[in-house]
Design an enzyme around this catalytic site. Structure first.
Site, mmCIF file in Angstrom:
data_model
loop_
_atom_site.group_PDB
_atom_site.id
_atom_site.type_symbol
_atom_site.label_atom_id
_atom_site.label_comp_id
_atom_site.label_asym_id
_atom_site.label_seq_id
_atom_site.Cartn_x
_atom_site.Cartn_y
_atom_site.Cartn_z
ATOM 1 N N ASN A 7 37.974 51.716 38.817
ATOM 2 C CA ASN A 7 37.758 51.139 37.294
ATOM 3 C C ASN A 7 38.122 52.183 36.447
ATOM 4 O O ASN A 7 37.206 52.939 36.353
ATOM 5 C CB ASN A 7 36.961 50.106 37.177
ATOM 6 C CG ASN A 7 37.075 49.326 35.811
ATOM 7 O OD1 ASN A 7 37.359 49.939 34.690
ATOM 8 N ND2 ASN A 7 36.613 48.104 35.971
ATOM 9 N N HIS A 43 40.134 46.098 32.999
ATOM 10 C CA HIS A 43 39.653 45.076 32.557
ATOM 11 C C HIS A 43 39.849 45.112 30.916
ATOM 12 O O HIS A 43 38.762 45.339 30.124
ATOM 13 C CB HIS A 43 38.071 45.193 32.733
ATOM 14 C CG HIS A 43 37.306 43.721 32.284
ATOM 15 N ND1 HIS A 43 36.280 43.432 33.140
ATOM 16 C CD2 HIS A 43 37.652 42.953 31.502
ATOM 17 C CE1 HIS A 43 35.974 42.470 32.885
ATOM 18 N NE2 HIS A 43 36.685 41.839 31.652
ATOM 19 N N ARG A 45 39.853 43.723 27.187
ATOM 20 C CA ARG A 45 39.271 42.844 26.633
ATOM 21 C C ARG A 45 39.882 42.377 25.031
ATOM 22 O O ARG A 45 40.574 43.405 24.747
ATOM 23 C CB ARG A 45 37.830 43.132 26.282
ATOM 24 C CG ARG A 45 36.913 43.155 27.389
ATOM 25 C CD ARG A 45 35.425 43.407 27.295
ATOM 26 N NE ARG A 45 34.556 43.058 28.261
ATOM 27 C CZ ARG A 45 34.268 43.663 29.455
ATOM 28 N NH1 ARG A 45 34.905 44.953 29.616
ATOM 29 N NH2 ARG A 45 33.440 43.306 30.513
ATOM 30 N N HIS A 50 38.418 49.363 25.186
ATOM 31 C CA HIS A 50 38.691 50.454 26.125
ATOM 32 C C HIS A 50 40.132 50.283 26.641
ATOM 33 O O HIS A 50 41.194 50.817 25.812
ATOM 34 C CB HIS A 50 37.641 50.302 27.292
ATOM 35 C CG HIS A 50 37.168 49.099 27.662
ATOM 36 N ND1 HIS A 50 38.022 48.360 28.185
ATOM 37 C CD2 HIS A 50 35.927 48.525 27.692
ATOM 38 C CE1 HIS A 50 37.225 47.042 28.265
ATOM 39 N NE2 HIS A 50 35.874 47.447 28.077
ATOM 40 N N GLU A 70 41.148 42.557 35.743
ATOM 41 C CA GLU A 70 40.132 41.645 35.749
ATOM 42 C C GLU A 70 39.907 41.163 34.347
ATOM 43 O O GLU A 70 40.101 42.106 33.351
ATOM 44 C CB GLU A 70 39.123 42.321 36.482
ATOM 45 C CG GLU A 70 38.545 43.578 35.738
ATOM 46 C CD GLU A 70 37.261 43.721 36.593
ATOM 47 O OE1 GLU A 70 37.282 43.705 37.577
ATOM 48 O OE2 GLU A 70 36.339 44.669 36.043
ATOM 49 N N THR A 100 29.298 44.385 29.208
ATOM 50 C CA THR A 100 30.078 44.476 30.420
ATOM 51 C C THR A 100 29.600 43.129 31.267
ATOM 52 O O THR A 100 29.003 42.419 30.613
ATOM 53 C CB THR A 100 29.503 45.635 31.272
ATOM 54 O OG1 THR A 100 30.153 45.632 32.668
ATOM 55 C CG2 THR A 100 28.029 45.271 31.522
ATOM 56 N N HIS A 190 30.217 46.335 40.576
ATOM 57 C CA HIS A 190 29.322 46.165 39.581
ATOM 58 C C HIS A 190 28.064 47.205 39.998
ATOM 59 O O HIS A 190 27.340 46.763 40.792
ATOM 60 C CB HIS A 190 28.934 44.904 39.156
ATOM 61 C CG HIS A 190 28.507 44.975 37.708
ATOM 62 N ND1 HIS A 190 29.160 44.727 36.504
ATOM 63 C CD2 HIS A 190 27.028 45.312 36.910
ATOM 64 C CE1 HIS A 190 28.660 44.996 35.409
ATOM 65 N NE2 HIS A 190 27.428 45.157 35.825
ATOM 66 N N ASP A 191 28.099 48.311 39.297
ATOM 67 C CA ASP A 191 26.775 49.072 39.591
ATOM 68 C C ASP A 191 26.701 49.627 40.874
ATOM 69 O O ASP A 191 25.773 50.191 41.324
ATOM 70 C CB ASP A 191 25.457 48.454 39.196
ATOM 71 C CG ASP A 191 25.365 48.333 37.695
ATOM 72 O OD1 ASP A 191 26.167 49.035 36.875
ATOM 73 O OD2 ASP A 191 24.410 47.450 37.069
ATOM 74 N N GLY A 213 33.710 51.666 38.673
ATOM 75 C CA GLY A 213 33.811 52.427 37.528
ATOM 76 C C GLY A 213 32.889 53.246 36.732
ATOM 77 O O GLY A 213 33.106 54.598 36.972
ATOM 78 N N HIS A 214 32.116 52.663 36.250
ATOM 79 C CA HIS A 214 30.989 53.366 35.610
ATOM 80 C C HIS A 214 30.257 54.552 36.568
ATOM 81 O O HIS A 214 30.412 55.788 35.880
ATOM 82 C CB HIS A 214 29.985 52.433 34.825
ATOM 83 C CG HIS A 214 28.937 53.012 34.125
ATOM 84 N ND1 HIS A 214 29.319 53.404 32.702
ATOM 85 C CD2 HIS A 214 27.723 53.736 34.306
ATOM 86 C CE1 HIS A 214 28.146 54.011 31.978
ATOM 87 N NE2 HIS A 214 27.173 53.983 32.998
#
Length: 238
Positions: A7, A43, A45, A50, A70, A100, A190-191, A213-214
Site C-alpha cells: 500500500n 486507498h 479517499r 493521500h 480499496e 484509517t 492492517h498493522d 503499507g504503514h
C-alpha cells in the site's frame, strides 16, 4: 507463497505535505514492483489527503503487477474503479473522516448493498474482496454477497500479538477456515509488520495476499525501500 501487495498511501502523504511531485508516487510504485512486490494497493479517499484519483489512473497505465483499489464504494469511487478496471477492488466501510480503516463490513446487515456493488464490479471483470472482521458469520455473509475473497481486518491481531500470539491468531484461524470451506479467497491487512507477519502467515498457510503499507513504509526509512520489500517477502516464506 502468499503474495505481498504494498500500500503506497503513505508515500503520497509525504508528497502532499509539501506540494509538487516529490516523492513521485508512480515511480515509487514501479520501483516497489521491481524490488519484488506482487502488487500495489491504493486507498483513495474523498478528501484526497493521500492517493488521489488521478494517481490511480496514472498507476493503472504503467503497473505490471496487480493493482488493488480499496475504499468505501461511494458513487465517485465506483466510477473510478469501473473506469480504471484494476485486478481487484476491496470494499472497506470507512467513514469520510476516518484516519484509517477501523472496522470490517457487517455483511449480513448490508447484504443487499454489497451484493449490488459486487455484481457491478463483476460486470467489469474485477475481482471483489470484502473487508471483514475475523468472524465466520461475516465471512459467510461475504460469500452470500457474491464476493470472490474476504480481507481479514488484522488490527486486533497486531495489537494482541505481543502479549499472547496464540490467543491473537485464534479468531483469524477460525475465520480463515470458514473462508476456505466456502471456497473464498483470503487476504489480510492492517498493522501487519516484520514483528507479526510470519506467525500470521504460518498459521494460515492458504492465505492468498497481504496488503501492507504503514509499517513497511516506516521500516523503509531505516532499511531502504528495496531491502524492506525483500524483508517482508521473506516473512511470507513458510
Amino acid at each position: 507463497m502468499t503474495k505481498l501487495s504494498v500500500n503506497i498511501n503513505k508515500i503520497a502523504v509525504v508528497r502532499n505535505s509539501r506540494g509538487g511531485n516529490l516523492p513521485d508516487v508512480v515511480r515509487a510504485a514501479q520501483d516497489i514492483e521491481r524490488f519484488g512486490a506482487d502488487g500495489i494497493t491504493v486507498h483513495p479517499r474523498p478528501d484526497a489527503r493521500h492517493i488521489r484519483y488521478d494517481d490511480v489512473r496514472a498507476l493503472k497505465r504503467v503497473l505490471v503487477t496487480e493493482l488493488n483499489i480499496e475504499g468505501n464504494p461511494i458513487p465517485s469511487f465506483i466510477d473510478l474503479v469501473t473506469e480504471v478496471v484494476p485486478a481487484q477492488v476491496t470494499l472497506v466501510p470507512d467513514a469520510p473522516d476516518a484516519i484509517t480503516s477501523n472496522a470490517g463490513w457487517d455483511t449480513v446487515a448490508h447484504r443487499a448493498f454489497l451484493t449490488d456493488i459486487t455484481a457491478r464490479f463483476h460486470e467489469a471483470g474485477i475481482r471483489v474482496s470484502i473487508f471483514v472482521d475475523p468472524q465466520p458469520g461475516m465471512v459467510a455473509g461475504a460469500k452470500a454477497c457474491g464476493a470472490d475473497r474476504v480481507e481479514l481486518y488484522t488490527e486486533a491481531y497486531a495489537r494482541e500479538y505481543p502479549a499472547d500470539p496464540e490467543r491473537a491468531i485464534a479468531p483469524y484461524v477460525a475465520a480463515a477456515e470458514e473462508a476456505r470451506r466456502l471456497g473464498l479467497g483470503l487476504n489480510a491487512g492492517h498493522d501487519l509488520s516484520l514483528v507479526n507477519l510470519h506467525y500470521f502467515a504460518s498459521r494460515i498457510p492458504w492465505l492468498d495476499e497481504t496488503s501492507i503499507g504503514h509499517a513497511l513504509i516506516c521500516d523503509a526509512l531505516y532499511y531502504g525501500l528495496e531491502n524492506t520489500v525483500q524483508l517482508y517477502r521473506r516473512e511470507l516464506i513458510l
